[in-house]
Design an enzyme around this catalytic site. Structure first.
Site, PDB file in Angstrom:
ATOM      1  N   ASP A  80       2.110  -1.509  -2.753  1.00 50.68           N
ATOM      2  CA  ASP A  80       2.825  -2.774  -2.570  1.00 50.68           C
ATOM      3  C   ASP A  80       2.420  -3.412  -1.250  1.00 50.68           C
ATOM      4  OD1 ASP A  80       4.618  -4.837  -3.255  1.00 50.68           O
ATOM      5  OD2 ASP A  80       6.185  -3.950  -2.030  1.00 50.68           O
ATOM      6  N   HIS A 106       2.316  -8.807   6.174  1.00 49.01           N
ATOM      7  CA  HIS A 106       2.998  -9.818   6.979  1.00 49.01           C
ATOM      8  C   HIS A 106       2.643  -9.636   8.454  1.00 49.01           C
ATOM      9  CE1 HIS A 106       5.296 -10.943   3.505  1.00 49.01           C
ATOM     10  NE2 HIS A 106       5.728  -9.699   3.362  1.00 49.01           N
ATOM     11  N   ALA A 163      18.278  -9.308   8.468  1.00 50.15           N
ATOM     12  CA  ALA A 163      18.624 -10.609   7.887  1.00 50.15           C
ATOM     13  C   ALA A 163      17.469 -11.596   7.917  1.00 50.15           C
ATOM     14  CB  ALA A 163      19.831 -11.193   8.611  1.00 50.15           C
ATOM     15  N   HIS A 198       8.233   0.222  -8.366  1.00 51.10           N
ATOM     16  CA  HIS A 198       9.115   0.289  -7.196  1.00 51.10           C
ATOM     17  C   HIS A 198      10.385   1.109  -7.429  1.00 51.10           C
ATOM     18  CE1 HIS A 198       6.299  -2.668  -6.127  1.00 51.10           C
ATOM     19  NE2 HIS A 198       7.041  -3.488  -5.424  1.00 51.10           N
ATOM     20  N   GLY A 211       8.450  -6.192   3.024  1.00 48.13           N
ATOM     21  CA  GLY A 211       7.100  -5.725   2.704  1.00 48.13           C
ATOM     22  C   GLY A 211       6.389  -5.230   3.945  1.00 48.13           C
TER      23      GLY A 211
END
Length: 192
Positions: free
Chosen positions: A78, A82, A92, A8, A97
């Site tokens: 990666d 979701h 926030a 990363h 991902g």
């Protein structure tokens, strides 16, 4: 003599730590950090929220240069599938991902077309080097006696990634709306 692989990479500054000739300490960048920069937040918002965060265009360009010169040895995805509902609520609240595995190869082939890297270098970054670095036996190369893990691609008329193209169970991709000029015709794993 210990080997270290750093995943990363997201900044130009980090790249100063790597030597193209060194195979003891190696680096990986994800397709998110290779394809996006902070100007993309205005259109994609939290859909491109990852850890570490997508940085500046200068950082993205430095990573692209490091892919070409050998400081970046591996391109990863990666993959984080979701649900779209988990990517809402701004920086926030949105989960970090994104689902990148499905379109990572065609997006990297777009960079080949743009002259960012050669196709030979792309094969090293996404097949040969992961097998070398992680000592994956009989994979990563087209050789007699190796597992036949192949992707058959072809140049295509320009096409735009749309939501109904997404195969991931999460049902979305930050690549939606992006124009591609390659398609994956078939994937073969273990010769099947």
């Amino acid at each position: 003599g210990t080997r270290l692989h750093v995943a990363h990479i997201s900044t130009a500054r980090e790249l100063q730590l790597f030597d193209p000739a060194d195979w003891t300490i190696t680096a990986e960048a994800t397709s998110a950090h290779i394809l996006f920069d902070d100007s993309d937040y205005s259109s994609k918002g939290a859909l491109i929220k990852v850890n570490p965060a997508v940085k500046t265009r200068a950082d993205r360009d430095a990573i692209r240069n490091a892919m070409a010169d050998g400081r970046i040895k591996v391109v990863g995805t990666d993959h984080a599938p979701h649900l779209i509902s988990q990517k809402q609520g701004g920086a926030a609240k949105a989960t970090s991902g994104m689902p990148m595995v499905q379109f990572s190869l065609v997006a990297m082939l777009r960079l080949v077309d743009e002259g960012v890297i050669t196709i030979e270098r792309l094969v090293e970054l996404m097949a040969h080097n992961p097998a070398r670095i992680f000592r994956i036996s009989r994979r990563g190369f087209i050789r007699q006696g190796y597992k036949a893990d192949l992707v058959i691609v072809r140049r295509a008329e320009p096409w735009t990634i749309e939501r109904n193209d997404v195969l991931s169970k999460c049902g979305w991709s930050p690549m939606e709306g992006e124009r591609m000029t390659w398609t994956v015709e078939r994937t073969i794993c273990n010769g099947l």
